[in-house]
Write a protein that holds these residues in place. Sequence first.
Motif, PDB file in Angstrom:
ATOM      1  N   ALA A   1       0.829  -1.209   0.000  1.00  0.00           N
ATOM      2  CA  ALA A   1       0.000   0.000   0.000  1.00  0.00           C
ATOM      3  C   ALA A   1       0.861   1.255   0.000  1.00  0.00           C
ATOM      4  O   ALA A   1       0.573   2.222  -0.727  1.00  0.00           O
ATOM      5  CB  ALA A   1      -0.934  -0.006   1.213  1.00  0.00           C
ATOM      6  N   ILE A   2       1.926   1.246   0.769  1.00  0.00           N
ATOM      7  CA  ILE A   2       2.811   2.419   0.833  1.00  0.00           C
ATOM      8  C   ILE A   2       3.501   2.644  -0.502  1.00  0.00           C
ATOM      9  O   ILE A   2       3.541   3.766  -1.029  1.00  0.00           O
ATOM     10  CB  ILE A   2       3.838   2.248   1.971  1.00  0.00           C
ATOM     11  N   VAL A   3       4.057   1.589  -1.069  1.00  0.00           N
ATOM     12  CA  VAL A   3       4.783   1.710  -2.337  1.00  0.00           C
ATOM     13  C   VAL A   3       3.831   2.101  -3.461  1.00  0.00           C
ATOM     14  O   VAL A   3       4.135   2.976  -4.283  1.00  0.00           O
ATOM     15  CB  VAL A   3       5.529   0.389  -2.660  1.00  0.00           C
ATOM     16  N   TRP A   4       2.651   1.480  -3.513  1.00  0.00           N
ATOM     17  CA  TRP A   4       1.693   1.778  -4.570  1.00  0.00           C
ATOM     18  C   TRP A   4       1.227   3.233  -4.485  1.00  0.00           C
ATOM     19  O   TRP A   4       1.087   3.909  -5.506  1.00  0.00           O
ATOM     20  CB  TRP A   4       0.501   0.831  -4.496  1.00  0.00           C
ATOM     21  N   ASP A   5       0.994   3.714  -3.249  1.00  0.00           N
ATOM     22  CA  ASP A   5       0.566   5.093  -3.080  1.00  0.00           C
ATOM     23  C   ASP A   5       1.681   6.066  -3.462  1.00  0.00           C
ATOM     24  O   ASP A   5       1.422   7.155  -3.949  1.00  0.00           O
ATOM     25  CB  ASP A   5       0.121   5.347  -1.637  1.00  0.00           C
ATOM     26  N   TYR A   6       2.935   5.684  -3.258  1.00  0.00           N
ATOM     27  CA  TYR A   6       4.058   6.539  -3.645  1.00  0.00           C
ATOM     28  C   TYR A   6       4.176   6.614  -5.170  1.00  0.00           C
ATOM     29  O   TYR A   6       4.411   7.685  -5.734  1.00  0.00           O
ATOM     30  CB  TYR A   6       5.364   6.003  -3.042  1.00  0.00           C
ATOM     31  N   LEU A   7       4.007   5.454  -5.828  1.00  0.00           N
ATOM     32  CA  LEU A   7       4.147   5.416  -7.284  1.00  0.00           C
ATOM     33  C   LEU A   7       2.938   6.017  -8.009  1.00  0.00           C
ATOM     34  O   LEU A   7       3.081   6.595  -9.086  1.00  0.00           O
ATOM     35  CB  LEU A   7       4.375   3.979  -7.748  1.00  0.00           C
ATOM     36  N   HIS A   8       1.752   5.844  -7.425  1.00  0.00           N
ATOM     37  CA  HIS A   8       0.512   6.350  -8.021  1.00  0.00           C
ATOM     38  C   HIS A   8      -0.212   7.147  -6.941  1.00  0.00           C
ATOM     39  O   HIS A   8      -0.931   6.568  -6.124  1.00  0.00           O
ATOM     40  CB  HIS A   8      -0.376   5.200  -8.511  1.00  0.00           C
TER      41      HIS A   8
ATOM     42  N   PHE B   1      -2.642   9.493  -4.501  1.00  0.00           N
ATOM     43  CA  PHE B   1      -3.902   9.047  -3.896  1.00  0.00           C
ATOM     44  C   PHE B   1      -5.098   8.813  -4.808  1.00  0.00           C
ATOM     45  O   PHE B   1      -5.645   7.724  -4.754  1.00  0.00           O
ATOM     46  CB  PHE B   1      -4.314   9.962  -2.747  1.00  0.00           C
ATOM     47  N   PRO B   2      -5.552   9.696  -5.588  1.00  0.00           N
ATOM     48  CA  PRO B   2      -6.809   9.341  -6.266  1.00  0.00           C
ATOM     49  C   PRO B   2      -6.683   8.076  -7.118  1.00  0.00           C
ATOM     50  O   PRO B   2      -7.627   7.301  -7.204  1.00  0.00           O
ATOM     51  CB  PRO B   2      -7.111  10.563  -7.150  1.00  0.00           C
ATOM     52  N   LEU B   3      -5.507   7.840  -7.675  1.00  0.00           N
ATOM     53  CA  LEU B   3      -5.323   6.649  -8.505  1.00  0.00           C
ATOM     54  C   LEU B   3      -5.137   5.379  -7.668  1.00  0.00           C
ATOM     55  O   LEU B   3      -5.441   4.286  -8.136  1.00  0.00           O
ATOM     56  CB  LEU B   3      -4.105   6.832  -9.422  1.00  0.00           C
ATOM     57  N   SER B   4      -4.630   5.507  -6.469  1.00  0.00           N
ATOM     58  CA  SER B   4      -4.320   4.336  -5.643  1.00  0.00           C
ATOM     59  C   SER B   4      -5.455   3.917  -4.715  1.00  0.00           C
ATOM     60  O   SER B   4      -5.280   2.984  -3.931  1.00  0.00           O
ATOM     61  CB  SER B   4      -3.060   4.615  -4.816  1.00  0.00           C
ATOM     62  N   ARG B   5      -6.587   4.573  -4.788  1.00  0.00           N
ATOM     63  CA  ARG B   5      -7.690   4.294  -3.869  1.00  0.00           C
ATOM     64  C   ARG B   5      -8.094   2.814  -3.843  1.00  0.00           C
ATOM     65  O   ARG B   5      -8.198   2.231  -2.753  1.00  0.00           O
ATOM     66  CB  ARG B   5      -8.884   5.162  -4.189  1.00  0.00           C
ATOM     67  N   PRO B   6      -8.315   2.131  -4.964  1.00  0.00           N
ATOM     68  CA  PRO B   6      -8.736   0.726  -4.885  1.00  0.00           C
ATOM     69  C   PRO B   6      -7.684  -0.180  -4.234  1.00  0.00           C
ATOM     70  O   PRO B   6      -8.029  -1.067  -3.443  1.00  0.00           O
ATOM     71  CB  PRO B   6      -8.968   0.315  -6.336  1.00  0.00           C
ATOM     72  N   ILE B   7      -6.427   0.043  -4.537  1.00  0.00           N
ATOM     73  CA  ILE B   7      -5.357  -0.769  -3.947  1.00  0.00           C
ATOM     74  C   ILE B   7      -5.261  -0.495  -2.452  1.00  0.00           C
ATOM     75  O   ILE B   7      -5.091  -1.417  -1.645  1.00  0.00           O
ATOM     76  CB  ILE B   7      -4.009  -0.494  -4.651  1.00  0.00           C
ATOM     77  N   LEU B   8      -5.368   0.770  -2.051  1.00  0.00           N
ATOM     78  CA  LEU B   8      -5.329   1.106  -0.623  1.00  0.00           C
ATOM     79  C   LEU B   8      -6.488   0.469   0.129  1.00  0.00           C
ATOM     80  O   LEU B   8      -6.303  -0.076   1.223  1.00  0.00           O
ATOM     81  CB  LEU B   8      -5.336   2.620  -0.415  1.00  0.00           C
ATOM     82  N   ILE B   9      -7.669   0.511  -0.441  1.00  0.00           N
ATOM     83  CA  ILE B   9      -8.832  -0.108   0.205  1.00  0.00           C
ATOM     84  C   ILE B   9      -8.612  -1.609   0.346  1.00  0.00           C
ATOM     85  O   ILE B   9      -8.852  -2.190   1.409  1.00  0.00           O
ATOM     86  CB  ILE B   9     -10.121   0.204  -0.575  1.00  0.00           C
ATOM     87  N   PHE B  10      -8.144  -2.232  -0.719  1.00  0.00           N
ATOM     88  CA  PHE B  10      -7.872  -3.678  -0.665  1.00  0.00           C
ATOM     89  C   PHE B  10      -6.837  -4.011   0.406  1.00  0.00           C
ATOM     90  O   PHE B  10      -7.024  -4.956   1.191  1.00  0.00           O
ATOM     91  CB  PHE B  10      -7.387  -4.174  -2.036  1.00  0.00           C
ATOM     92  N   CYS B  11      -5.750  -3.253   0.456  1.00  0.00           N
ATOM     93  CA  CYS B  11      -4.677  -3.539   1.422  1.00  0.00           C
ATOM     94  C   CYS B  11      -5.133  -3.315   2.860  1.00  0.00           C
ATOM     95  O   CYS B  11      -4.823  -4.116   3.746  1.00  0.00           O
ATOM     96  CB  CYS B  11      -3.442  -2.697   1.111  1.00  0.00           C
ATOM     97  N   VAL B  12      -5.879  -2.238   3.104  1.00  0.00           N
ATOM     98  CA  VAL B  12      -6.345  -1.946   4.463  1.00  0.00           C
ATOM     99  C   VAL B  12      -7.329  -3.005   4.919  1.00  0.00           C
ATOM    100  O   VAL B  12      -7.229  -3.535   6.046  1.00  0.00           O
ATOM    101  CB  VAL B  12      -6.951  -0.526   4.536  1.00  0.00           C
ATOM    102  N   VAL B  13      -8.284  -3.353   4.066  1.00  0.00           N
ATOM    103  CA  VAL B  13      -9.266  -4.383   4.433  1.00  0.00           C
ATOM    104  C   VAL B  13      -8.576  -5.723   4.647  1.00  0.00           C
ATOM    105  O   VAL B  13      -8.858  -6.446   5.614  1.00  0.00           O
ATOM    106  CB  VAL B  13     -10.384  -4.471   3.364  1.00  0.00           C
ATOM    107  N   SER B  14      -7.633  -6.072   3.763  1.00  0.00           N
ATOM    108  CA  SER B  14      -6.899  -7.337   3.905  1.00  0.00           C
ATOM    109  C   SER B  14      -6.090  -7.374   5.192  1.00  0.00           C
ATOM    110  O   SER B  14      -6.022  -8.406   5.861  1.00  0.00           O
ATOM    111  CB  SER B  14      -5.965  -7.546   2.711  1.00  0.00           C
TER     112      SER B  14
END
Length: 187
Positions: free
Chosen positions: A59-66, A68-81
Amino acid sequence: MSSEDEIKVDKWDGSAVKNSLDDAVKEVLLSKYKYGESHWLMDCRLFICTVAVGLAGLAIVWDYLHPFPLSRPILIFCVVSYFVLMGILTLYTTYVEKNVFLVAVQKDPSGMDPDSKWEVSSTMKRFDDSYTLSIRYVEGASARQRQASVTRTVAAFFDENGVLVRDCLQPVVTKLHNSLLAGKKDK
């Protein structure tokens, strides 16, 4: 016994008292009876934690590369997981580990039958001086299970300075171990 082998704890710290007793029981069973130690319970817990931390890192790496608005689905998936895995970890430690601090393996002398297994657990309630040691023996060939436990006050194992007296603990562990080998149940 040398002074560096001496275990000294704060008598009023229940967690330290329990952990030192657990370590001493583990030492007695592994050194006196020459059993091997199985780490599968701890390995499963570490695997669950590693996956959870890996998802947090993703989640941290994905949010850095993309950003916030683009990383929302990955962040939600990682937090829920992560929260699901922490729930699984809680259930695992509660219902699978059950305060087991040692899984010892007794090799079959002939090498033909499955190995026997010793599961050692302990409990000590908060603000209580009673230490309960439980050993479960699973015979390799027949898969028969026997369990025995003993409850003693921690004052029976520590002197007034908070030093663990191993000569008081070893007979209790040995008696409990031998009662399971003989097939008796001690409570």
